[in-house]
Design an enzyme around this catalytic site. Structure first.
Site, PDB file in Angstrom:
ATOM      1  N   GLN A 175      53.704  96.648  43.238  1.00  0.00           N
ATOM      2  CA  GLN A 175      52.687  97.676  43.538  1.00  0.00           C
ATOM      3  C   GLN A 175      52.115  98.327  42.280  1.00  0.00           C
ATOM      4  O   GLN A 175      51.189  99.123  42.377  1.00  0.00           O
ATOM      5  CB  GLN A 175      53.266  98.774  44.451  1.00  0.00           C
ATOM      6  CG  GLN A 175      53.568  98.331  45.865  1.00  0.00           C
ATOM      7  CD  GLN A 175      52.317  98.035  46.704  1.00  0.00           C
ATOM      8  OE1 GLN A 175      51.184  98.312  46.314  1.00  0.00           O
ATOM      9  NE2 GLN A 175      52.521  97.420  47.864  1.00  0.00           N
ATOM     10  N   SER A 195      52.929  90.151  42.146  1.00  0.00           N
ATOM     11  CA  SER A 195      52.369  89.355  43.247  1.00  0.00           C
ATOM     12  C   SER A 195      50.847  89.369  43.138  1.00  0.00           C
ATOM     13  O   SER A 195      50.251  90.405  42.816  1.00  0.00           O
ATOM     14  CB  SER A 195      52.821  89.976  44.574  1.00  0.00           C
ATOM     15  OG  SER A 195      52.208  89.312  45.648  1.00  0.00           O
ATOM     16  N   CYS A 316      56.030  94.326  55.551  1.00  0.00           N
ATOM     17  CA  CYS A 316      57.207  93.458  55.664  1.00  0.00           C
ATOM     18  C   CYS A 316      58.269  94.036  56.581  1.00  0.00           C
ATOM     19  O   CYS A 316      59.201  93.365  56.971  1.00  0.00           O
ATOM     20  CB  CYS A 316      57.813  93.220  54.297  1.00  0.00           C
ATOM     21  SG  CYS A 316      56.619  92.513  53.204  1.00  0.00           S
TER      22      CYS A 316
HETATM   23  C1  LIG Z   1      57.068  96.717  46.316  1.00  0.00           C
HETATM   24  C2  LIG Z   1      56.848  95.354  46.907  1.00  0.00           C
HETATM   25  N1  LIG Z   1      57.640  94.340  46.516  1.00  0.00           N
HETATM   26  C3  LIG Z   1      57.477  93.102  46.990  1.00  0.00           C
HETATM   27  C4  LIG Z   1      56.500  92.809  47.894  1.00  0.00           C
HETATM   28  C5  LIG Z   1      56.368  91.407  48.426  1.00  0.00           C
HETATM   29  O1  LIG Z   1      55.275  90.746  47.883  1.00  0.00           O
HETATM   30  P1  LIG Z   1      54.657  89.496  48.681  1.00  0.00           P
HETATM   31  O2  LIG Z   1      53.818  90.052  49.772  1.00  0.00           O
HETATM   32  O3  LIG Z   1      53.848  88.773  47.634  1.00  0.00           O
HETATM   33  O4  LIG Z   1      55.786  88.688  49.159  1.00  0.00           O
HETATM   34  C6  LIG Z   1      55.654  93.830  48.363  1.00  0.00           C
HETATM   35  C7  LIG Z   1      54.625  93.557  49.390  1.00  0.00           C
HETATM   36  O5  LIG Z   1      54.174  94.430  50.093  1.00  0.00           O
HETATM   37  C8  LIG Z   1      55.822  95.133  47.837  1.00  0.00           C
HETATM   38  O6  LIG Z   1      55.051  96.148  48.227  1.00  0.00           O
END
Ligand SMILES: Cc1ncc(COP(=O)(O)O)c(C=O)c1O
Length: 370
Positions: A175, A195, A316
């Site tokens: 983020q 990401s 997620c």
């Molecule tokens: C803090 C954080 N870490 C990891 C991720 C996971 O990333 P990805 O969507 O590419 O799997 C997210 C996704 O929302 C996130 O906000």
């Protein structure tokens, strides 16, 4: 439609789409093939690695491309922890699901995990973290910016502590990458994750940096791509689109601060509260909110009917019945956690969006009061 869910994902930029399409059409060789088509693809892959390493200010040998932030977090946490000489790991209770999932796997292997609460500002207490360190602690994993409430964790301070105690430190920068200066501490940590789709790049693409001097145990032993850390033919078009997005990304901090302040003004005498940290500890583009007596899920659905997209927390954790992790980690009740929703700003956000959002939220809040 008014899209106010940029922390969940962002639209791909035109430049990233063009880069993707061009690479998919013209550089389709496998980066591991020994012929000229493979050589050209491999040259562009290594060039992308250098560009990303330069942005992070780290040694390019440590940059590993992954299929997402989720995969990056899991690879970093498991491969660092399993290489350590102890069986204790530390994370905050508000980490992304992928970090907790990796640590749950470690627990099943006999590791013990300490989950730290967040304080009333949504921050990790570094003194408490220090007190949680044991002789057998091998890894600390703390996110840079919390995806639900946007608080900025004191990762530079934690990096110094981890270094002094000789403990591996992983930072989830999903983020914060391109929004805050990650390069100021990237060299001081053992691993970090990014990401592509949070910065206008494609979904299903990310990267980790793992200090190349660090000993690790690969999660899938025997694979050959990406230095044996992440197997599988790399998605070169996505990687090139990610670094294109990274290079053109601009974080409109001042605009976001103005939007945030205006939203606060609009909601001033309502039942709608911000969950946030003070001053420099808050990323202005992520607003964590609660309306007393109204479930966040309902707020999300009501706004959706008006054509406004927001979310109830991390995409997620959408199937979790427990509300949001950050709110619970701060010690709030389950009912407050259920009231939580998140608004997040990005490149397409403007004043009209904020006025409309404020008006609808006020209406929902007044109805609840009534
Ligand atoms: C803090 C954080 N870490 C990891 C991720 C996971 O990333 P990805 O969507 O590419 O799997 C997210 C996704 O929302 C996130 O906000």
């Amino acid at each position: 439609m008014i899209y106010l869910d940029y922390a969940a994902t962002t639209p791909m930029t035109d430049a990233a789409i063009e880069t993707y399409a061009e690479a998919a059409k013209t550089v389709y060789g496998n980066t591991s093939s020994l012929h000229d088509a493979g050589g050209r693809a491999s040259y562009l892959l290594e060039n992308a690695r250098t560009r990303l390493a330069n942005k992070l200010g780290v040694n390019r040998d440590g940059v590993i491309f992954t299929g997402s932030g989720t995969e990056g977090n899991i690879l970093a946490v498991l491969s660092l922890a399993r290489a350590g000489e102890g069986k204790h790991v530390i994370a905050s209770a508000a980490e992304h699901t992928s970090v907790h999932a990796a640590m749950n796997t470690l627990e099943r292997e006999g590791f013990e995990m300490t989950k730290l609460p967040l304080d009333e500002n949504g921050l990790v207490d570094v003194d408490l973290l220090e007190k949680s360190i044991r002789e057998d602690t091998v890894l600390i994993s703390i996110q840079h910016v919390n995806s639900e409430i946007g608080t900025i964790q004191p990762v530079e301070q934690i990096a110094k502590l981890a270094r002094r105690m000789n403990i591996s430190f992983h930072v989830d920068c999903v983020q914060s990458f391109c929004k805050l200066p990650v390069a100021v501490f990237a060299k001081e940590v053992d691993a970090l994750t990014i990401s592509a789709h949070k910065i206008g790049g494609p979904k299903g693409c990310g990267a980790i940096y793992i200090n190349p001097r660090k000993r690790i145990v690969p999660v899938f032993p025997g694979v050959t791509h990406e230095k044996g850390i992440r197997g599988g033919t790399v998605d070169l078009p996505a990687i090139l689109a990610m670094v294109t997005a990274m290079e053109e990304f601009t974080y409109h901090r001042e605009n976001f601060e103005q939007f945030r302040n205006r939203l606060k003004e609009l909601l001033n005498d309502s039942e709608c509260d911000f969950v946030e940290a003070e001053g420099n500890h808050q990323l202005p583009s992520i607003c964590g909110l609660c309306i007393k007596g109204v479930e966040g899920q309902l707020v999300m659905l009501r706004l959706n009917e008006e054509g406004i997209c927001i979310s109830t927390g991390s995409a997620c954790d959408i199937n979790s019945a427990s509300g949001t992790k950050a709110i619970l980690a701060m010690g709030h009740s389950l009912s407050k956690a259920r009231q939580f929703f998140r608004v997040s700003f990005g490149s397409g956000t403007n004043e009209v969006h904020i006025e409309k959002l404020g008006a609808y939220l006020k209406k929902i809040s007044l109805e609840a009061r009534g």
